[in-house]
Design an enzyme around this catalytic site. Structure first.
Site, short mmCIF file in Angstrom:
data_model
loop_
_atom_site.label_atom_id
_atom_site.label_comp_id
_atom_site.label_asym_id
_atom_site.label_seq_id
_atom_site.Cartn_x
_atom_site.Cartn_y
_atom_site.Cartn_z
N GLN A 108 -12.08 -7.98 3.33
CA GLN A 108 -10.92 -7.43 3.81
C GLN A 108 -11.15 -6.24 4.69
OE1 GLN A 108 -7.73 -5.82 0.97
NE2 GLN A 108 -6.33 -6.78 2.27
N ASP B 17 -0.77 -8.72 -2.05
CA ASP B 17 -1.99 -7.97 -2.16
C ASP B 17 -1.76 -6.61 -2.50
OD1 ASP B 17 -5.02 -7.15 -1.18
OD2 ASP B 17 -3.67 -5.86 0.26
N TRP C 186 0.87 -1.12 0.06
CA TRP C 186 0.05 -0.08 -0.06
C TRP C 186 0.82 1.46 -0.09
CZ3 TRP C 186 -2.58 1.93 4.99
CH2 TRP C 186 -3.02 3.30 4.76
N SER D 42 -13.79 -5.33 0.50
CA SER D 42 -12.99 -4.52 1.43
C SER D 42 -13.68 -3.44 2.18
CB SER D 42 -11.65 -4.09 0.81
OG SER D 42 -10.96 -3.33 1.82
N GLN E 47 7.49 4.90 -1.73
CA GLN E 47 8.66 5.20 -0.93
C GLN E 47 9.80 4.54 -1.42
OE1 GLN E 47 6.86 4.01 3.07
NE2 GLN E 47 5.90 6.16 3.32
N TYR F 279 -3.17 2.37 -5.55
CA TYR F 279 -1.95 2.39 -4.65
C TYR F 279 -0.87 3.04 -5.57
CZ TYR F 279 -3.99 -0.86 -1.32
OH TYR F 279 -4.68 -1.48 -0.18
#
Length: 185
Positions: free
Chosen positions: A176, A49, A21, A151, A27, A54
């Site tokens: 989820q 996942d 995520w 989710s 990052q 994202y």
């Protein structure tokens, strides 16, 4: 690593899943992401996942690159659709258009022909649930999606989704929810 059946399905997943995520495409550069994925695979993690949202799709791209060369049948790929991925009127939600186009884009970014689990990232009150579930059913029947899930749906939303999935004879096997020590909903 322990492996478990996901819901009432025959799909076996690693007890620990690798999610990307806030890391891949944001990052971490692709080399660092690949090193993390390799370490996960070395630890026996087989379940990965992600979501189309994202890092504006870059997370799926980075995961696809990191998993290239890995035997596809040895892993489980899970991704999600619903949250905005662009500025257009049809770039979000659970309309048939967005689900089908979102799946094709996710498959391209992940570098695969199918995903093991395709989840509705949120519930979409603006689209009839029948439309959403029919789109999922078509993707299952085309072999692009093996199982579907949700989710952060409420219990009544899940009940109705499960009822429609049973009518359509598609495997709705996962939920989820967000769960943490801080956010207790």
């Amino acid at each position: 690593m322990e492996y478990r059946q996901l819901g009432r399905s025959g799909l076996r997943v690693s007890a620990v899943a690798y999610g990307n995520w806030v890391t891949h495409g944001n990052q971490l550069d692709d080399d660092a992401a690949a090193a993390c994925v390799k370490a996960a695979l070395d630890a026996g993690i087989t379940t990965f996942d992600t979501a189309d949202r994202y890092a504006q799709g870059r997370a799926e791209e980075a995961l696809g690159k990191a998993l290239s060369g890995v035997r596809r049948s040895s892993i489980e790929l899970c991704t999600k659709v619903c949250l905005p991925v662009g500025p257009g009127a049809n770039d979000a939600g659970l309309s048939r258009k967005h689900i089908i186009e979102g799946c094709h884009a996710s498959l391209r970014r992940l570098g695969t022909d199918y995903v093991d689990l395709y989840q509705a990232h949120r519930y979409d009150d603006s689209v009839p649930l029948e439309e959403t579930m029919l789109a999922f059913a078509d993707l299952v029947r085309q072999g692009k999606v093996l199982y579907v899930g949700a989710s952060e749906w409420t219990a009544p939303q899940l009940r109705e989704g499960l009822r429609l999935a049973a009518e359509l004879r598609i495997p709705f096997i996962a939920n989820q929810p967000q769960y943490s020590m801080v956010w207790r909903v």
